[in-house]
Design a protein around this motif. Structure first.
Motif, PDB file in Angstrom:
ATOM      1  N   GLY A  29       0.741  -1.267   0.033  1.00 64.52           N
ATOM      2  CA  GLY A  29      -0.098  -0.125  -0.210  1.00 64.52           C
ATOM      3  C   GLY A  29       0.793   1.284  -0.088  1.00 64.52           C
ATOM      4  N   THR A  33      -3.400   4.594  -2.364  1.00 63.10           N
ATOM      5  CA  THR A  33      -4.248   3.514  -1.817  1.00 63.10           C
ATOM      6  C   THR A  33      -4.914   3.842  -0.565  1.00 63.10           C
ATOM      7  OG1 THR A  33      -2.666   2.263  -0.923  1.00 63.10           O
ATOM      8  CG2 THR A  33      -2.958   2.005  -3.239  1.00 63.10           C
ATOM      9  N   SER A 183      -7.971  -3.048  -2.628  1.00 59.07           N
ATOM     10  CA  SER A 183      -7.594  -1.670  -3.104  1.00 59.07           C
ATOM     11  C   SER A 183      -8.171  -1.095  -4.347  1.00 59.07           C
ATOM     12  CB  SER A 183      -6.007  -1.665  -3.604  1.00 59.07           C
ATOM     13  OG  SER A 183      -5.201  -1.934  -2.146  1.00 59.07           O
ATOM     14  N   LEU A 187     -10.398   2.036  -5.099  1.00 60.64           N
ATOM     15  CA  LEU A 187     -10.170   3.104  -5.882  1.00 60.64           C
ATOM     16  C   LEU A 187     -11.367   3.498  -6.825  1.00 60.64           C
ATOM     17  CD1 LEU A 187      -6.916   1.876  -6.925  1.00 60.64           C
ATOM     18  CD2 LEU A 187      -7.163   4.129  -5.927  1.00 60.64           C
TER      19      LEU A 187
END
Length: 473
Positions: A29, A33, A183, A187
């Protein structure tokens, strides 16, 4: 596991290129993120109620309270970021969850209270997001109905059907094993939150530019005109809860921080991500809340994209509501993962040799390749989604429910535990100036949470007085 075995595991982990210093798979990460996770968690259904919240408080108190909550959230999240490792915030032992951080820093009783507060809040958020998504999905159909039949048509749509659809989607997505695999979903959800906030903002600007006749005042809804004196007080309390809910993400901050690479130090990167996340969301909140109030005045709907303050262009309203639904599909997973991980870790420790509980198999899926499948994860997570969805179908009250969740979570999770952990970790002396100011902050926020909870409970009682379960909207 013995201390010596744990140390050996950490050494082995340090030596492997694919593992971190704790022997777990290397975290990948970044600030980007982590910021996406925060924006996904923060810019949720809360933004849709801010015009209504400011309408209850007025031009002066509304924006002031909004900014105050953002500063408190940012400050306390910075304190909390230092608690990921203990005793040293850079080189100490990792805490993988919020509860683990509280247990390490504060010990037994407070650890149990934290677990109760965190998981009650997370379950509440799951129910609240199910309600909000269903309302947004139903709003698309209602918007098309209003466009076709006129703004005064009844256009009743059952939210229950859409809650079932939402539950089916979440049952599938809930098989994502952990935070590290989320993730991409965060997003997408973060982009959706920006899109629908921008649509709401644009529609409000167009309404204002078109010469709105909305009546907005310095003190918000007017006693004797819009509400009674008691309603004014209760609604103001509920508005505090709605704003508190809009900034709720501390209960998953440690879990988000656990996805970050170890270099640069996680606490530094998390503070940057928190600043970016809170600043971004506050900007949208101020614009949506203030301009939404300017567009609708004291008649601002509880949810300004589904309360049908906006009817045209109907296709743009539809896009906004579809984006809300997509965003909350991802946000649901961000908030549910700590619950999933807690229950599964507990069960694995309790029945380590049970093949149903601890067994995991790689299943070949089209496009995704090999994917870890666990029968226990399938059954338990499916049951969780079904139960929270049934509760949401039974009590689909948007503003009241959001306000209650926000009120219950704000003080313990956003303020009290981060402050207490910081005091312990930093070795701040009792009755010193810094200690006194931190206690003033904590007590003030406790009072705010209590009055906000009272306002939301009163609103729920009023809503239940003439409510028929599983009805239309």
């Amino acid at each position: 596991m013995a201390v010596g075995e744990n140390a050996a595991l950490e050494v082995e982990g340090c030596q492997g290129q694919d593992f971190d210093d704790d022997g777990r798979p290397k975290r990948t990460g970044t600030v980007v993120t982590a910021s996406a996770h925060i924006i996904t968690a923060v810019i949720g259904s809360g933004v849709l109620s801010l015009a209504w919240a400011i309408a209850q408080l007025g031009w002066i108190a509304g924006p002031t309270v909004l900014v105050a909550f953002s500063l408190i959230t940012w400050f306390c999240s910075s304190l909390l970021a230092n608690c990921y490792r203990f005793p040293d915030p850079v080189h100490g032992k990792r805490n993988y969850t919020y509860m683990a951080a509280v247990r390490t820093n504060l010990g037994g009783v407070k650890f149990k209270l934290c677990g109760l507060a965190q998981y009650v809040n997370l379950v509440g958020v799951s129910i609240g997001y199910t309600i909000t998504t269903a309302i947004s999905m139903a709003a698309v159909k209602r918007s098309n109905c209003f466009h076709r039949l006129g703004h005064h048509a009844e256009c009743r749509v059952s939210n229950t059907t859409y809650m079932i659809v939402y539950a089916c989607i979440q049952i599938v997505l809930s098989q994502i094993p952990n935070f590290h695999k989320l993730s991409w979903l965060s997003l997408v959800a973060a982009v959706m939150s920006v899109v629908y906030s921008t649509i709401g903002l644009g529609l409000a600007i167009v309404k204002i530019a078109g010469g709105t006749t909305a009546r907005a005042t310095l003190t918000g809804v007017t006693i004797g005109v819009d509400v009674t004196s008691s309603e004014k007080v209760w609604r103001a309390f509920q508005a505090l809860g709605d704003i508190a809910f809009a900034y709720s993400f501390s209960n998953v901050l440690i879990e988000i921080q656990d996805t970050l690479k170890s270099s640069p130090p996680e606490n530094q990167e998390m503070k940057k991500a928190s600043f970016i996340g809170v600043t971004t969301t506050t900007t949208f909140y101020m614009l949506c809340g203030v301009l939404g109030y300017a567009a609708f005045g004291n008649d601002a709907p509880g949810n300004f994209l589904t309360g049908f303050g906006f009817y045209e262009p109907y296709w743009l309203v539809d896009i906004g509501n579809i984006c809300i639904a997509i965003h909350l599909i991802g946000a649901y997973q961000v908030f549910c993962q700590p619950i999933f991980q807690f229950v599964e870790s507990h069960c694995h420790a309790r029945w380590p040799n049970n093949s149903f509980v601890s067994g995991e198999h790689n299943v070949s899926l089209f496009v995704m390749g090999n994917y870890p499948f666990s029968p226990f994860r399938l059954v338990w997570r499916t049951a969780y989604v079904i139960v929270t969805s049934v509760i949401a179908m039974s009590f689909p009250f948007f503003n009241d429910f959001l306000g209650l969740i926000g009120a219950l979570a704000f003080w313990p999770l956003t303020v009290f535990f981060p402050v207490e952990m910081y005091i312990k970790q930093a070795g701040i002396c009792r009755w010193s100036n810094r200690w006194l100011w931190l206690q003033v902050l904590s007590i003030t926020c406790l009072i705010i949470s209590i009055v906000a909870a009272c306002g939301s409970i009163q609103g729920l009682i009023h809503a239940l007085s003439d409510y028929k379960p599983f009805g239309g909207s």
